[in-house]
Design a protein around this motif. Sequence first.
Motif, PDB file in Angstrom:
ATOM      1  N   PHE A 119     -65.465  40.267  12.801  1.00 37.31           N
ATOM      2  CA  PHE A 119     -66.453  39.365  13.384  1.00 37.31           C
ATOM      3  C   PHE A 119     -66.011  38.832  14.743  1.00 37.31           C
ATOM      4  CE2 PHE A 119     -67.744  38.530   8.812  1.00 37.31           C
ATOM      5  CZ  PHE A 119     -68.928  39.260   8.924  1.00 37.31           C
ATOM      6  N   MET A 120     -64.763  39.057  15.123  1.00 35.67           N
ATOM      7  CA  MET A 120     -64.260  38.549  16.391  1.00 35.67           C
ATOM      8  C   MET A 120     -64.608  39.516  17.518  1.00 35.67           C
ATOM      9  SD  MET A 120     -60.584  37.192  14.894  1.00 35.67           S
ATOM     10  CE  MET A 120     -59.836  37.059  16.505  1.00 35.67           C
ATOM     11  N   GLN A 121     -65.069  38.971  18.644  1.00 34.23           N
ATOM     12  CA  GLN A 121     -65.469  39.809  19.769  1.00 34.23           C
ATOM     13  C   GLN A 121     -64.311  40.631  20.310  1.00 34.23           C
ATOM     14  OE1 GLN A 121     -67.316  37.261  22.667  1.00 34.23           O
ATOM     15  NE2 GLN A 121     -69.160  36.952  21.451  1.00 34.23           N
ATOM     16  N   SER A 122     -63.099  40.147  20.141  1.00 30.16           N
ATOM     17  CA  SER A 122     -61.923  40.839  20.674  1.00 30.16           C
ATOM     18  C   SER A 122     -61.365  41.874  19.697  1.00 30.16           C
ATOM     19  CB  SER A 122     -60.829  39.825  21.013  1.00 30.16           C
ATOM     20  OG  SER A 122     -60.470  39.077  19.853  1.00 30.16           O
ATOM     21  N   PHE A 123     -62.075  42.137  18.570  1.00 35.99           N
ATOM     22  CA  PHE A 123     -61.567  43.045  17.543  1.00 35.99           C
ATOM     23  C   PHE A 123     -61.256  44.423  18.107  1.00 35.99           C
ATOM     24  CE2 PHE A 123     -62.284  46.422  14.416  1.00 35.99           C
ATOM     25  CZ  PHE A 123     -61.296  46.092  13.497  1.00 35.99           C
ATOM     26  N   GLN A 124     -60.129  44.978  17.694  1.00 31.51           N
ATOM     27  CA  GLN A 124     -59.731  46.334  18.072  1.00 31.51           C
ATOM     28  C   GLN A 124     -59.401  47.119  16.807  1.00 31.51           C
ATOM     29  OE1 GLN A 124     -56.553  46.401  21.034  1.00 31.51           O
ATOM     30  NE2 GLN A 124     -57.194  44.386  21.788  1.00 31.51           N
ATOM     31  N   GLU A 125     -60.025  48.280  16.639  1.00 29.51           N
ATOM     32  CA  GLU A 125     -59.700  49.114  15.485  1.00 29.51           C
ATOM     33  C   GLU A 125     -58.412  49.875  15.791  1.00 29.51           C
ATOM     34  OE1 GLU A 125     -61.242  52.787  12.756  1.00 29.51           O
ATOM     35  OE2 GLU A 125     -62.715  51.798  14.047  1.00 29.51           O
ATOM     36  N   ASP A 126     -57.349  49.128  15.818  1.00 30.42           N
ATOM     37  CA  ASP A 126     -56.026  49.647  16.145  1.00 30.42           C
ATOM     38  C   ASP A 126     -55.045  49.014  15.164  1.00 30.42           C
ATOM     39  OD1 ASP A 126     -53.613  50.417  17.173  1.00 30.42           O
ATOM     40  OD2 ASP A 126     -53.776  49.257  19.026  1.00 30.42           O
ATOM     41  N   PRO A 127     -54.425  49.805  14.279  1.00 29.51           N
ATOM     42  CA  PRO A 127     -53.488  49.250  13.294  1.00 29.51           C
ATOM     43  C   PRO A 127     -52.424  48.349  13.915  1.00 29.51           C
ATOM     44  CG  PRO A 127     -53.926  51.537  12.790  1.00 29.51           C
ATOM     45  CD  PRO A 127     -54.571  51.261  14.120  1.00 29.51           C
ATOM     46  N   LYS A 128     -51.987  48.695  15.128  1.00 36.06           N
ATOM     47  CA  LYS A 128     -50.975  47.890  15.789  1.00 36.06           C
ATOM     48  C   LYS A 128     -51.516  46.502  16.120  1.00 36.06           C
ATOM     49  CE  LYS A 128     -47.652  48.023  19.616  1.00 36.06           C
ATOM     50  NZ  LYS A 128     -47.137  48.816  20.767  1.00 36.06           N
ATOM     51  N   TRP A 129     -52.763  46.442  16.636  1.00 39.50           N
ATOM     52  CA  TRP A 129     -53.395  45.151  16.983  1.00 39.50           C
ATOM     53  C   TRP A 129     -53.643  44.340  15.722  1.00 39.50           C
ATOM     54  CZ3 TRP A 129     -58.058  42.728  15.855  1.00 39.50           C
ATOM     55  CH2 TRP A 129     -58.383  41.626  16.656  1.00 39.50           C
ATOM     56  N   ILE A 130     -54.170  44.991  14.672  1.00 36.77           N
ATOM     57  CA  ILE A 130     -54.463  44.306  13.414  1.00 36.77           C
ATOM     58  C   ILE A 130     -53.176  43.773  12.792  1.00 36.77           C
ATOM     59  CG2 ILE A 130     -55.292  44.634  11.039  1.00 36.77           C
ATOM     60  CD1 ILE A 130     -57.291  46.684  12.184  1.00 36.77           C
ATOM     61  N   ALA A 131     -52.134  44.588  12.816  1.00 34.92           N
ATOM     62  CA  ALA A 131     -50.839  44.181  12.247  1.00 34.92           C
ATOM     63  C   ALA A 131     -50.298  42.957  12.975  1.00 34.92           C
ATOM     64  CB  ALA A 131     -49.848  45.337  12.342  1.00 34.92           C
ATOM     65  N   LYS A 132     -50.430  42.940  14.284  1.00 33.29           N
ATOM     66  CA  LYS A 132     -49.951  41.804  15.072  1.00 33.29           C
ATOM     67  C   LYS A 132     -50.750  40.553  14.752  1.00 33.29           C
ATOM     68  CE  LYS A 132     -49.240  40.229  19.830  1.00 33.29           C
ATOM     69  NZ  LYS A 132     -49.376  40.571  21.279  1.00 33.29           N
ATOM     70  N   MET A 133     -52.071  40.678  14.618  1.00 35.93           N
ATOM     71  CA  MET A 133     -52.928  39.526  14.344  1.00 35.93           C
ATOM     72  C   MET A 133     -52.643  38.911  12.978  1.00 35.93           C
ATOM     73  SD  MET A 133     -54.833  38.863  16.955  1.00 35.93           S
ATOM     74  CE  MET A 133     -56.086  37.806  16.223  1.00 35.93           C
TER      75      MET A 133
END
Length: 261
Positions: A119-133
């Motif tokens: 739901f976040m505008q800055s969402f990235q379908e990137d495991p690295k980004w998701i893992a960091k978040m």
Amino acid sequence: METNTIETSHSQLWLENLLAEKTKKNPQFSLRAFAKMVDVSPAVLSRVLSGKRKMTFNLATRIADALHMGPMERETLYSFFTDPQTVEEKTDRHEKELSIDCFNAMKEWYHYGITQLLFMQSFQEDPKWIAKMLSITELEAKMAIERLLRLGILDRDEEGKLFRTSTHLSTSTDIASAGIRHFQKQILEKSIESLEKDPLLERDITSITVAINEERIPEAKKEIMKFRKRMAEFLGEGEKTRVYNLGVHLIPLSKSTKGEV
């Protein structure tokens, strides 16, 4: 995957009125600009407006999020939807109740964190980004997305972008399940962790101790559920920048005297 749709006449009228209102406020506003806000191609919106395709629930949710719609506006939009499999369902049409098997398969807390990151505008379908978040490993993020897709919690649109098949996820609170216990233990551990490391302005962990009438517990649980939904809608208004968990505890601290003379 089969998706919910609204009647074409409703989708056309709703979009036409929305675009007309936007253009009235800003004559320079265009269909292309609106498509950019919603993060879909102009062709998709054009086909909905022309009646050549029906609006999906995913597109409606994207529009609601892009325009920072409040609870009442969202309720109006979501009320257009019909789902032949849940015609008699009295709960919110945009809520999916998970089966115990499904919940057990996604019992790790970060599955729900990922569904909210979308739901976040800055969402990235990137495991690295998701893992960091979420402070998890890249492998956990990658496997969680694959699992959510396999379970039908997430899906992909015509452009290959991830979307949630329902706005809210829930499960029965009155069924014993190892998966539910595991998830709730993780959330309690997260609360303790937050108590130790998060600034006071970023958290609120409070409680009240009270003598109660035990016969009112079932009614109290219903009121707590209503409160959670209202608070989720309230906190979800505007641009979404972070994922939180809201927990309300109602637990016994003493033995019962019920039945004693």
